[in-house]
Design a protein around this motif. Structure first.
Motif, PDB file in Angstrom:
ATOM      1  N   PRO A 102       1.660   0.756  17.172  1.00 55.31           N
ATOM      2  CA  PRO A 102       1.886   1.595  18.344  1.00 55.31           C
ATOM      3  C   PRO A 102       1.578   3.060  18.024  1.00 55.31           C
ATOM      4  O   PRO A 102       1.677   3.497  16.882  1.00 55.31           O
ATOM      5  CB  PRO A 102       3.385   1.396  18.625  1.00 55.31           C
ATOM      6  N   ASP A 103       1.164   3.767  19.038  1.00 48.46           N
ATOM      7  CA  ASP A 103       0.861   5.201  18.934  1.00 48.46           C
ATOM      8  C   ASP A 103      -0.394   5.495  18.123  1.00 48.46           C
ATOM      9  O   ASP A 103      -0.642   6.656  17.781  1.00 48.46           O
ATOM     10  CB  ASP A 103       2.044   5.990  18.345  1.00 48.46           C
ATOM     11  N   LYS A 105      -4.135   6.280  18.037  1.00 44.76           N
ATOM     12  CA  LYS A 105      -5.102   6.818  18.991  1.00 44.76           C
ATOM     13  C   LYS A 105      -6.501   6.553  18.443  1.00 44.76           C
ATOM     14  O   LYS A 105      -6.823   6.949  17.333  1.00 44.76           O
ATOM     15  CB  LYS A 105      -4.891   8.312  19.192  1.00 44.76           C
ATOM     16  N   PRO A 120       1.192   2.975  12.562  1.00 48.16           N
ATOM     17  CA  PRO A 120       1.393   3.901  13.676  1.00 48.16           C
ATOM     18  C   PRO A 120       1.071   5.357  13.327  1.00 48.16           C
ATOM     19  O   PRO A 120       1.041   5.754  12.162  1.00 48.16           O
ATOM     20  CB  PRO A 120       2.882   3.745  13.997  1.00 48.16           C
ATOM     21  N   HIS A 121       0.859   6.125  14.389  1.00 51.72           N
ATOM     22  CA  HIS A 121       0.651   7.578  14.318  1.00 51.72           C
ATOM     23  C   HIS A 121      -0.603   7.946  13.530  1.00 51.72           C
ATOM     24  O   HIS A 121      -0.667   8.990  12.889  1.00 51.72           O
ATOM     25  CB  HIS A 121       1.880   8.277  13.731  1.00 51.72           C
ATOM     26  N   THR A 123      -4.772   8.591  13.882  1.00 51.79           N
ATOM     27  CA  THR A 123      -5.778   9.011  14.864  1.00 51.79           C
ATOM     28  C   THR A 123      -7.159   8.727  14.297  1.00 51.79           C
ATOM     29  O   THR A 123      -7.472   9.111  13.170  1.00 51.79           O
ATOM     30  CB  THR A 123      -5.643  10.511  15.171  1.00 51.79           C
ATOM     31  N   HIS A 138       0.220   5.311   7.741  1.00 55.23           N
ATOM     32  CA  HIS A 138       0.616   6.084   8.916  1.00 55.23           C
ATOM     33  C   HIS A 138       0.212   7.557   8.786  1.00 55.23           C
ATOM     34  O   HIS A 138      -0.024   8.066   7.692  1.00 55.23           O
ATOM     35  CB  HIS A 138       2.131   5.975   9.128  1.00 55.23           C
TER      36      HIS A 138
END
Length: 212
Positions: A102-103, A105, A120-121, A123, A138
């Protein structure tokens, strides 16, 4: 029917043809600049022309999407950008066994193969490609046109700049700073410090060698 064309009839292209078929995407052909392949069938799929032939109306009328799973970062980005300008879609492909947290991008035209994990987190830019069983920690920032081979382990809290190429089984330590733009990390290397742009590093611990 979602008809697609794959740029590159080599081994990566063949693998993606199989995975796309598994997801119900109809690959109508390869395009490849190797003239010896013209008119041939590769794994039962015809080679229908050169890359420039994607601009031809008879090809454009038959296919909606372009995939370009080639390892050369600069060419992959160039071909996909040109394909989009021609009016094709350039979708991402995530294998059903990939785990994307999740999260996360992500940009466009990104390819993630079987068993890879993105925590997660994180980019990620456009035109990113990773092979099997690679793990990305992460809070990692990844630029455009980056390639990671199979079995790569990327730690957390670091930056990987545009067009970096990370070889099979390499390990990049958490929090080391930056993997520079256009750098190449050799297979099996263990990276414990920042890598400058446009350099080649190999070994354990990774050290810079002359770039050919």
């Amino acid at each position: 029917m979602n008809n697609a064309i794959i740029i590159g009839a080599g081994t990566h292209g063949q693998i993606y043809a199989s995975y796309l078929a598994e997801e119900g995407i109809n690959v109508i052909g390869f395009v490849d600049d190797n003239e010896h392949l013209f008119g041939q069938n590769v794994i039962g799929i015809p080679v229908i022309g050169k890359v420039k032939d994607l601009a031809n109306s008879n090809i454009k009328s038959r296919a909606r999407s372009i995939y370009c799973p080639i390892g050369n970062n600069t060419l992959r980005q160039h071909y996909l950008m040109d394909s989009k300008k021609m009016g094709y879609e350039t979708p991402s492909f995530f294998h059903r066994t990939a785990v994307i947290g999740p999260d996360v991008k992500m940009g466009e035209a990104n390819y993630v193969l079987a068993g890879s994990i993105i925590m997660p987190h994180t980019t990620i830019g456009d035109f990113f490609m990773i092979n099997m069983s690679t793990t990305i920690g992460h809070h990692v920032q990844i630029g455009h046109g980056v390639f990671m081979s199979s079995g790569v382990n990327v730690g957390a809290n670091l930056i990987i700049e545009d067009h970096a190429y990370i070889g099979i089984g390499a390990t990049i330590m958490t929090g080391l700073g930056t993997i520079g733009k256009g750098s190449l990390i050799g297979a099996g290397s263990v990276v414990i410090k920042t890598v400058a742009p446009n350099t080649v590093v190999v070994g354990n611990p990774a050290r810079e060698i002359p770039k050919k």
